[in-house]
Design a protein around this motif. Structure first.
Motif, PDB file in Angstrom:
ATOM      1  N   UNK A  29       0.822  -1.210   0.000  1.00 35.99           N
ATOM      2  CA  UNK A  29       0.000   0.000   0.000  1.00 35.99           C
ATOM      3  C   UNK A  29       0.856   1.261   0.000  1.00 35.99           C
ATOM      4  N   UNK A  30       0.226   2.349  -0.390  1.00 35.71           N
ATOM      5  CA  UNK A  30       0.780   3.696  -0.237  1.00 35.71           C
ATOM      6  C   UNK A  30      -0.304   4.536   0.411  1.00 35.71           C
ATOM      7  N   UNK A  31      -0.003   5.099   1.564  1.00 33.53           N
ATOM      8  CA  UNK A  31      -0.959   5.968   2.244  1.00 33.53           C
ATOM      9  C   UNK A  31      -0.681   7.423   1.893  1.00 33.53           C
ATOM     10  N   UNK A  32      -1.742   8.146   1.542  1.00 33.76           N
ATOM     11  CA  UNK A  32      -1.642   9.585   1.307  1.00 33.76           C
ATOM     12  C   UNK A  32      -2.587  10.273   2.282  1.00 33.76           C
ATOM     13  N   UNK A  33      -2.039  11.199   3.067  1.00 29.74           N
ATOM     14  CA  UNK A  33      -2.805  11.903   4.088  1.00 29.74           C
ATOM     15  C   UNK A  33      -2.980  13.367   3.702  1.00 29.74           C
ATOM     16  N   UNK A  34      -4.203  13.853   3.879  1.00 28.03           N
ATOM     17  CA  UNK A  34      -4.571  15.225   3.540  1.00 28.03           C
ATOM     18  C   UNK A  34      -4.873  16.009   4.808  1.00 28.03           C
ATOM     19  N   UNK A  35      -4.194  17.144   4.977  1.00 28.83           N
ATOM     20  CA  UNK A  35      -4.472  18.036   6.086  1.00 28.83           C
ATOM     21  C   UNK A  35      -4.592  19.463   5.553  1.00 28.83           C
ATOM     22  N   UNK A  36      -5.111  20.358   6.392  1.00 36.08           N
ATOM     23  CA  UNK A  36      -5.253  21.759   6.007  1.00 36.08           C
ATOM     24  C   UNK A  36      -4.693  22.655   7.104  1.00 36.08           C
ATOM     25  N   UNK A  37      -4.370  23.881   6.745  1.00 34.14           N
ATOM     26  CA  UNK A  37      -3.779  24.796   7.725  1.00 34.14           C
ATOM     27  C   UNK A  37      -4.723  25.046   8.902  1.00 34.14           C
ATOM     28  N   UNK A  38      -6.018  24.880   8.677  1.00 34.60           N
ATOM     29  CA  UNK A  38      -6.983  25.069   9.761  1.00 34.60           C
ATOM     30  C   UNK A  38      -6.921  23.946  10.786  1.00 34.60           C
ATOM     31  N   UNK A  39      -6.203  22.858  10.484  1.00 35.50           N
ATOM     32  CA  UNK A  39      -6.059  21.737  11.420  1.00 35.50           C
ATOM     33  C   UNK A  39      -4.983  21.988  12.471  1.00 35.50           C
ATOM     34  N   UNK A  40      -4.213  23.060  12.327  1.00 41.13           N
ATOM     35  CA  UNK A  40      -3.081  23.277  13.220  1.00 41.13           C
ATOM     36  C   UNK A  40      -3.525  23.498  14.662  1.00 41.13           C
ATOM     37  N   UNK A  41      -2.800  22.852  15.590  1.00 35.77           N
ATOM     38  CA  UNK A  41      -3.047  22.955  17.018  1.00 35.77           C
ATOM     39  C   UNK A  41      -1.743  23.359  17.724  1.00 35.77           C
ATOM     40  N   UNK A  42      -1.812  24.084  18.839  1.00 30.94           N
ATOM     41  CA  UNK A  42      -0.590  24.504  19.550  1.00 30.94           C
ATOM     42  C   UNK A  42       0.309  23.342  19.963  1.00 30.94           C
ATOM     43  N   UNK A 101      -7.287  15.563  17.279  1.00 29.03           N
ATOM     44  CA  UNK A 101      -7.417  14.714  18.462  1.00 29.03           C
ATOM     45  C   UNK A 101      -6.131  13.977  18.829  1.00 29.03           C
ATOM     46  N   UNK A 102      -5.261  13.733  17.845  1.00 23.75           N
ATOM     47  CA  UNK A 102      -3.975  13.104  18.120  1.00 23.75           C
ATOM     48  C   UNK A 102      -3.997  11.621  18.364  1.00 23.75           C
ATOM     49  N   UNK A 103      -5.179  11.008  18.429  1.00 21.25           N
ATOM     50  CA  UNK A 103      -5.311   9.562  18.634  1.00 21.25           C
ATOM     51  C   UNK A 103      -4.435   9.074  19.780  1.00 21.25           C
ATOM     52  N   UNK A 104      -4.562   9.725  20.915  1.00 19.58           N
ATOM     53  CA  UNK A 104      -3.835   9.310  22.107  1.00 19.58           C
ATOM     54  C   UNK A 104      -2.629  10.165  22.439  1.00 19.58           C
ATOM     55  N   UNK A 105      -2.194  10.997  21.518  1.00 22.07           N
ATOM     56  CA  UNK A 105      -0.984  11.793  21.741  1.00 22.07           C
ATOM     57  C   UNK A 105      -1.276  13.226  22.151  1.00 22.07           C
ATOM     58  N   UNK A 106      -2.459  13.711  21.921  1.00 25.10           N
ATOM     59  CA  UNK A 106      -2.780  15.107  22.240  1.00 25.10           C
ATOM     60  C   UNK A 106      -2.533  15.402  23.724  1.00 25.10           C
ATOM     61  N   UNK A 107      -3.084  14.558  24.609  1.00 28.03           N
ATOM     62  CA  UNK A 107      -2.910  14.784  26.063  1.00 28.03           C
ATOM     63  C   UNK A 107      -1.456  14.695  26.476  1.00 28.03           C
ATOM     64  N   UNK A 108      -0.681  13.875  25.781  1.00 27.78           N
ATOM     65  CA  UNK A 108       0.740  13.719  26.106  1.00 27.78           C
ATOM     66  C   UNK A 108       1.511  15.013  25.866  1.00 27.78           C
ATOM     67  N   UNK A 109       1.130  15.741  24.816  1.00 32.36           N
ATOM     68  CA  UNK A 109       1.904  16.933  24.433  1.00 32.36           C
ATOM     69  C   UNK A 109       1.310  18.244  24.944  1.00 32.36           C
ATOM     70  N   UNK A 110       0.101  18.199  25.485  1.00 30.84           N
ATOM     71  CA  UNK A 110      -0.465  19.448  26.021  1.00 30.84           C
ATOM     72  C   UNK A 110       0.202  19.806  27.341  1.00 30.84           C
TER      73      UNK A 110
END
Length: 259
Positions: free
Chosen positions: A17-30, A250-259
């Motif tokens: 497989x080849x995974x391609x991920x799409x994000x936007x500048x509005x997705x940015x979190x501190x 949401x970070x899938x488990x990582x958001x709380x780690x880095x906040x």
């Protein structure tokens, strides 16, 4: 064309497989910045425009989140190296030691794309198109399109020429990025199929053997963007397209780690 699937988890990346991920500048979190290494933070701070800074940070953060899952480590621990082989500064193509996984990042406008494979060199390119542009396409094509490609563009309606040029450009740029050399190789060395034709590498000056080893795909975005994907592989890989909006928020488990 394939649609972008909103990802609620990061799937395993297989050899097929080849995974391609799409994000936007509005997705940015501190908290995204806390995943970056010192060199990435330093480079992020060097951008004068907020949009440029956001695109770079999101490209780094998205890369780290996906790679962390594949490598079973924390995002900030992923050993990304951006050392340029020529000047030895930290602005080269990102890579991992020992050839572990391959990926490519591209951004334009508000869109960031990151493509991943386990073993095959990969290149992705996205370009934003402003519908109000009134540009001299022939002048833009100088040094980029072959004479045959320019003739093809001139046969298109005036309203379609800019998109046609960008289809050629993104296909060529995706191939050049997959080589790892990018625009160190002149775009004129690469001949690709044109608009309304299935994406395909037709010729590669100095590298004829690569013509049969490179797979090209167009990526479906909204009407203001054109994007292409290139994979150095003799066998087809299944392309999986993921919308990273939930992951980046949401970070899938990582958001709380880095906040």
């Amino acid at each position: 064309m394939m649609e972008w699937q909103v990802a609620n988890a990061i799937p395993h990346l297989s050899n097929h497989t080849c995974q391609v991920w799409l994000s936007k500048t509005t997705d940015m979190q501190p908290w995204h910045v806390r995943m970056l290494n010192d060199e990435e933070r330093k480079r992020a701070q060097s951008f004068r425009k907020d949009q440029d800074r956001a695109r770079f940070i999101i490209g780094c953060a998205l890369s780290r989140l996906v790679l962390a899952t594949q490598l079973n480590m924390a995002p900030h621990q992923v050993p990304i190296d951006r050392t340029c082989p020529i000047c030895h500064k930290a602005h080269g193509r990102p890579r991992l030691p020992h050839g572990l996984l391959q990926w490519s990042v591209s951004h334009s406008g508000d869109v960031i794309l990151v493509a991943f494979t386990t073993d095959a060199p990969v290149g992705v390119d996205v370009e934003w198109m402003n519908a109000t542009w009134d540009l001299d396409v022939v002048k833009m094509a100088d040094g980029i399109l072959t004479e045959r490609e320019i003739v093809h563009i001139l046969q298109m309606s005036s309203n379609d020429r800019i998109r046609g040029f960008l289809i050629y450009w993104t296909r060529k740029e995706a191939v050049l990025k997959a080589t790892g050399e990018g625009l160190k190789i002149p775009p004129l060395n690469v001949a690709v199929s044109g608009p309304q034709q299935a994406p395909r590498l037709l010729a590669f000056t100095g590298r004829p053997d690569d013509v049969d080893n490179i797979i090209l795909h167009d990526l479906n975005l909204d009407l203001n963007y054109v994007a292409a994907l290139s994979i150095f592989s003799k066998t087809q890989k299944r392309i999986e397209q993921y919308d990273a909006s939930v992951l980046m928020q949401e970070g899938f488990g990582w958001k709380d780690y880095y906040i």
